[in-house]
Write an enzyme that holds these catalytic residues in place. Structure first.
Site, PDB file in Angstrom:
ATOM      1  N   HIS A 453       0.850  -1.216   0.000  1.00 15.69           N
ATOM      2  CA  HIS A 453       0.000   0.000   0.000  1.00 15.69           C
ATOM      3  C   HIS A 453       0.875   1.251   0.000  1.00 15.69           C
ATOM      4  CE1 HIS A 453       1.131   0.624   4.172  1.00 15.69           C
ATOM      5  NE2 HIS A 453       0.863  -0.662   4.390  1.00 15.69           N
ATOM      6  N   LYS A 457      -0.915   7.150   7.117  1.00 19.02           N
ATOM      7  CA  LYS A 457      -0.640   8.132   8.188  1.00 19.02           C
ATOM      8  C   LYS A 457       0.211   7.514   9.285  1.00 19.02           C
ATOM      9  CE  LYS A 457      -4.769  10.629   7.072  1.00 19.02           C
ATOM     10  NZ  LYS A 457      -6.234  10.499   7.129  1.00 19.02           N
ATOM     11  N   THR A 458      -0.041   6.240   9.591  1.00 19.25           N
ATOM     12  CA  THR A 458       0.763   5.577  10.635  1.00 19.25           C
ATOM     13  C   THR A 458       2.218   5.410  10.197  1.00 19.25           C
ATOM     14  OG1 THR A 458      -0.136   3.526   9.729  1.00 19.25           O
ATOM     15  CG2 THR A 458      -1.046   4.298  11.819  1.00 19.25           C
ATOM     16  N   GLU A 529      -2.159  -7.399   7.927  1.00 20.21           N
ATOM     17  CA  GLU A 529      -0.862  -7.255   8.604  1.00 20.21           C
ATOM     18  C   GLU A 529      -0.869  -8.137   9.863  1.00 20.21           C
ATOM     19  OE1 GLU A 529       0.443  -3.213   9.137  1.00 20.21           O
ATOM     20  OE2 GLU A 529       2.422  -4.163   9.068  1.00 20.21           O
ATOM     21  N   LYS A 731      39.286 -16.096 -31.512  1.00 20.73           N
ATOM     22  CA  LYS A 731      39.617 -14.688 -31.270  1.00 20.73           C
ATOM     23  C   LYS A 731      41.090 -14.493 -30.923  1.00 20.73           C
ATOM     24  CE  LYS A 731      34.967 -13.432 -30.058  1.00 20.73           C
ATOM     25  NZ  LYS A 731      33.987 -13.498 -28.980  1.00 20.73           N
TER      26      LYS A 731
END
EC number: 6.1.1.9
Length: 1067
Positions: A453, A457-458, A529, A731
């Site tokens: 998310h 606010k937390t 959670e 090479k």
RNA sequence: GGGUGCUUAGCUCAGCUGGUUAGAGCACUUCGUUUACACCGAAGGGGUCGAGGGUUCGAAUCCUUCAGCACCCACCA
């Protein structure tokens, strides 16, 4: 008509032309829509290890030639490109790169980070290779491009693995394998190379025996001594046990009899170390001997080796030999024993055979399979693979490789398919911690984006909130912005559904996302959670500190009202399991919290609880992508882990001809589809003979089993491209190594193609060097200038005229048209017989000799050649197109056709153009002109000077005097009946040519010239005389041959007579 | 140890189921500013087709032995 530049400049055309073809989708059979039979080639997918070399260039040139030819003939033609992830090879390249750049190993990075690096490298390689493929002019259908690791191909791999497991063909076993201690993986038998070395042969005093070995250190793992059952010396000892003194004290061995022992070698007795020798392992199996492992997967001595523990086998050898010497256990040491040691084909590390638990394909097991014609009456993979080639269902070119194939197939052992590397198809096998049986799943993984998310606010305050009642905790302004940005990114990904935690911060996040995504949302409380108990509203730091202080305590219990780790894990995993069941193969967006997302990652990576706890998780507003497979297990998902090994890269490439033809939206059920029906079995598999076993054989094994079809009807094997000295290009030798791109830039890609096509026959190596390419560059330019001349002199009105044979054509027209149609016939035949070189040679000869040197020169004096010229030019360009697509298309553009040359129709042989008389007559004309030129040259006549000659000839040749005058640069031809006096002479069957001596030359020289020609002819006649005088020849040789010899004889005789007269006159 | 391929002009190679005075390209020599091309044209020199044996009227071509080179396969510890 616009002026064309004097020399052809490839760079001005190649890219433009290729892009035009591609824009018009000419490479795609759906656009071309040819109604003919299917003709398909699946391009051997280049390894994504870097860039293409000349071998690839040869492959592209040959396949493009076939494809363009067939496409122009109206076949429904597909050439399908793709890439091979080349597991070990690619992993090694990236490992080396990372080590050089960052000084890190793959283990320092970890599986996921390492694989990300590999993917970066792979996408870079793909770009390079794609670009090179385009430059070569390859008309591959890019819209059907595939990759061994893409979704459909991966699903095919899982599906086949499960099929084979269910049929008992894929088995797991603890067996001896070839182990590369450097790559840390098993290798198949054919991934081993042998290196000739001088090594020491140690003669050991071994209890009652003396025996020879090159590896005394393996004595620690010996469990037996083997002798030949017929060997009288040891007969009485067979079956007995002996105590053998060794560096770690005495140990017991059994004496066994085994046919594998050569009584002539050494003392005829062999020590048996089952765990570390392929032969000894088989002896042990036959005689049921115990197996004792003493060397580990790092190639070091194991704990059961006493004081030698931890030494590499080489160190242990030295040390043990020293100790044995001290104990008097070594009888003698031979210093220069010729030995072949096996090394890893990728990194050249010495192979350590050891016992390991691996997956195998059982090639000998007989199975019965309904609906599969090869297995309906019971057969093994091996038997079928041999049968389809024996029965000519597969035709190998050149044929001699069939023998090689049979020999290899007949001696094939079980194929070890598991590899302990990270890059590749992870084996679709899961183990349940409580179950003994593995679970095989071919389910399609669910793609899950784990979205955290936005900032709440937390989060801003740094406090916790896990109470469902505390719903007022929404997103901050920053949080909303984060999600808006993310929504923009995610809206292009096709999700099927959103699952989310039902907290207010996740709900709000979903709300913002769904303004763009507009999907069904399921809020599931199992995604919440972790319950923080009495930490609710308290500082995040405190909580973290609490958990880290004692993870074990928190794992099971729930102190202070905190939800335990296991409790949370159980609900999260059960939610994910539900998602996987319902949305197998779909794409799901999961919006949740950091610790929940961390658990999902743990499930994805199959981590322990401890490891999950230590894992990081996305920042607010960020996400992580994972893939999870729904595996049915009685104990649920949380108890299950996937086999960490990957599959041998040849497993996926073994499916290549049909897995590439599966539809993009394949449902994973049957190996069918529109393309499959249309193009499988493929028509030709064109590849290097060096991967006959690695790849071609595997495709035959796998495809007959899965599809009940052969993968291809024809196998064309090309050789290796070598340098001027016949050495492999490398090479490290830049003076002889050629890079196809550089060569193409310098000489044009048409020239590079020609140099690889002409002079290159199936199964044989080809040498390439600058002068060769230069020669073909010159030829390309020649063709350009031939066209340029034709266009410059052409009456524009006749440009589009259609050619029709009429009576007004001249001898030269009849000749060139007849020659040209023979050419069409021969070239078509040769191309159909895969004789590309022969076809190219013929085309080149016609273009340069017949067309340019003769016909164009004649066109300068004869009128009305436009129609024939344009007819021949157009059709010649068509025949050349498959060889050199660029320059032919570039010229074609100036011919005013609406349609590209690439999509025109290949010329067809027209019998009524064949004119044997005309050809014969013209060839006489050529010889006449040649003779005159020769005389001019012999007498050093100034080329610019126009001279007079006299000719005795019939009417037919008389009509060609104009041409003779022009091509031989004559001022005048005088027709004579009688031989003039005093002249140089040349005779061409019934034609006599006289060069008057008066003005020109010295008689002595002419006498000399005549003498030498008479001499030559006499020798010739002598041979013929002998032949014709031989009764046996006259009796046995076919009439036609005799007649021809007789004719030659008469003609030569006559010639000598005339020359003789001439000579007499001069003398 | 088994197998395959190669050995033709100075170089790189064509020459398929046996019948051309053994071919091509490059290189080489001589000549050449002919309005398509010097990234070209003309003329020319150069090979007893790896060695021996055989089959055949006839062998570079088919058989056989041998030699040299290259590659592949194999569990001689």
């Amino acid at each position: 008509m616009k002026e064309l530049p004097k020399a052809y400049c490839p760079k001005d055309f190649e890219e433009k032309i290729y892009n035009n073809w591609e824009e018009k989708k000419f490479f795609n059979p759906d656009t071309i829509n040819n109604k003919g039979k299917a003709f398909s080639i699946v391009l051997p997918p280049p390894n994504v290890t870097g860039s293409l070399h000349l071998g690839h260039a040869a492959m592209l040139a040959i396949e493009d030639l076939m494809i363009r030819y067939k496409r122009m003939q109206g076949f429904d033609t597909l050439w399908l490109p793709g890439f091979d992830h080349a597991a070990i090879a690619t992993q090694n390249v990236v490992e080396k790169k990372i080590f050089n750049d960052e000084g890190k190993t793959r283990h320092d990075l970890g599986r996921e980070a390492f694989l990300n690096k590999v993917e970066d490298f792979v996408s870079q390689s793909k770009k390079t290779i794609t670009n090179q493929t385009r430059k070569m002019g390859s008309s591959v259908d890019w819209s059907r491009e595939t990759y061994t690791l893409d979704d459909v191909r991966s699903m095919a791999v899982r599906k086949v693995f499960k099929m084979m497991y269910d049929d008992g063909l894929v088995i797991r076993g603890n067996r001896i394998v070839n182990w590369c201690p450097r790559c840390h993986t098993t290798l198949a038998d054919d991934e081993i190379e042998y290196k000739e070395t001088k090594s020491k042969l140690y003669w050991l005093k071994y209890g009652p025996f003396v025996l020879a070995t090159t590896r005394p250190e393996t004595k620690l793992g010996d469990t037996a001594v083997a002798v030949n059952p017929k060997d009288k010396r040891y007969k009485s000892m067979i079956g007995k046990k002996y105590m053998i003194p060794g560096v770690l004290g005495e140990f017991e061995i059994t004496v066994v009899a085994d046919e594998a022992v050569d009584p002539e070698f050494g003392t005829g007795a062999v020590k048996v170390t089952p765990a570390h020798s392929l032969v000894d392992y088989e002896i042990a199996e036959r005689n049921e001997l115990p197996i004792k492992q003493i060397i580990d997967e790092d190639g070091r001595m194991m704990a059961n080796c006493g004081k030698y523990v931890g030494m590499t086998s080489l160190e242990a050898r030295e040390s043990i030999v020293k100790d044995m010497k001290a104990m008097g256990l070594i009888e003698k040491i031979d210093d220069d024993y010729d030995n072949k040691i096996s090394v890893c084909y990728r990194c050249k590390t010495v192979i350590e055979p050891l016992i390991s638990d691996q997956w195998f394909i059982d090639v000998n097991k007989k199975i019965t399979k309904k609906g599969n014609k090869y297995f309906s009456n019971g057969a093994s993979l091996k038997q079928v693979a041999i049968k389809v080639v024996k029965d000519k269902e597969i035709n190998i070119i050149p044929e001699r490789f069939e023998k090689v194939y049979f020999h290899w197939m007949e001696n094939l052992h079980n194929w070890c398919i598991s590899r302990q590397i990270w890059f590749g198809h992870q084996i679709p096998v899961w183990y349940d911690k409580d179950l003994k049986q593995p679970i095989i799943s071919d389910a399609k993984p669910t793609e899950i984006v784990l979205q955290r998310h936005g900032e709440a606010k937390t989060n801003e305050k740094g406090v916790l909130s896990s109470d469902i009642d505390n719903l007022e905790n929404g997103l901050t302004g920053t949080g909303k912005k984060q999600i808006k940005i993310m929504a923009e990114k995610l809206k292009n990904e096709k999700f099927d559904i959103i699952y989310a935690s039902d907290f207010s911060r996740t709900k709000e996040t979903v709300g913002i996302l769904n303004k763009e995504l507009k999907l069904k949302v399921i809020f599931d409380e199992r995604l919440r959670e972790v319950g923080v108990g009495e930490f609710e509203g308290k500082s995040v730091g405190d909580f973290v500190h609490f958990r880290e202080a004692d993870f074990e305590a928190w794992r099971n219990d729930s102190p202070k009202g905190i939800e335990s780790f296991l409790h949370q894990k159980k609900r999260v995993f059960s939610c994910l399991t539900d998602i996987l069941k319902k949305y197998s193969g779909k794409k799901v967006l999961v919006v949740s919290h950091g610790d929940v997302l961390r658990m999902a990652q743990g499930m994805h990576k199959n981590l322990t609880d401890e490891e999950i706890f230590k894992l990081g998780y996305p920042e607010t507003g960020e996400n992580i992508k994972i893939k999870l497979t729904n595996v049915e297990s009685p104990n649920g998902l949380e108890n299950i882990y996937q086999d960490s090994d990957t599959l041998d890269t040849w497993f996926s490439s073994g499916l290549w001809t049909f897995s590439t033809l599966l539809p993009e939206d394949w449902n994973g059920k049957k190996f069918e589809g529109k393309d499959m029906k249309r193009f499988h079995p493929t028509t030709v598999m064109e590849t290097g003979y060096d991967i006959l076993f690695f790849w071609v054989a595997r495709m035959i094994l796998m495809t007959t089993y899965v599809k009940g079809e052969v993968p291809f009807e024809n196998v064309y094997l090309h050789g290796l491209v070598r340098d001027k000295n016949g050495d492999k290009m490398s090479k490290s030798k830049p003076e002889t190594a050629i890079d196809p791109l550089q060569a193409g830039d310098k000489y044009g890609f048409d020239a590079v193609r020609l140099s690889l096509l002409i002079g290159n026959t199936a199964g044989n190596d080809i040498r390439l060097y600058d002068e060769k390419i230069e020669g073909y560059r010159n030829f390309v330019n020649k063709l350009w200038n031939i066209s340029r001349y034709i266009l410059m002199t052409l009456n524009p009105e006749k440009r589009d005229s259609k050619f029709e044979l009429n009576k007004n054509v001249s001898l030269s027209d009849r000749w060139i048209l007849s020659k040209f149609n023979t050419l069409i016939q021969d070239v078509t035949k040769m191309l159909d017989e895969y004789n590309f070189s022969g076809a190219g040679d013929l085309l080149k000869e016609f273009t340069w000799n017949d067309l340019a040197d003769w016909y164009l020169e004649i066109a300068k004096v004869e009128n009305d050649k436009d129609v024939v010229l344009i007819h021949i030019l157009k059709n010649l360009l068509k025949m050349w197109h498959p060889f050199m697509p660029f320059v032919t298309e570039a010229i074609w553009q100036n011919l005013g056709s609406e349609q590209e040359l690439m999509v025109s129709k290949f010329p067809q042989f027209d019998k009524k153009m064949i004119d044997k008389e005309g050809v014969k007559e013209f060839e006489q004309l050529q010889v006449v002109i040649g003779k005159i030129r020769n005389m001019r040259s012999e007498y050093k006549i100034d080329p610019a000077k126009k001279i007079k000659i006299q000719i005795k000839a019939g009417e037919r040749l008389q009509s060609q005097f104009g041409i003779i005058m022009s091509l031989a640069r004559l001022e005048k031809i005088e027709l004579v009946i009688e031989k003039p006096e005093k002249s140089a002479t040349a005779i061409v069957s019934d034609v006599e040519i006289y060069l008057p001596l008066a003005e020109l030359l010295d008689i002595d020289k002419e006498i000399e010239r005549l003498k030498s020609e008479i001499d030559n002819s006499k020798k010739y006649v002598l041979g013929l005389e002998k032949k014709l005088g031989n009764e046996e020849f006259m009796k046995n040789a076919p009439e036609l041959v005799v007649a021809e010899e007789q004719r030659k004889f008469n003609e030569a005789k006559e010639k000598i007579e005339k020359l003789q007269n001439q000579l007499e006159e001069l003398e």
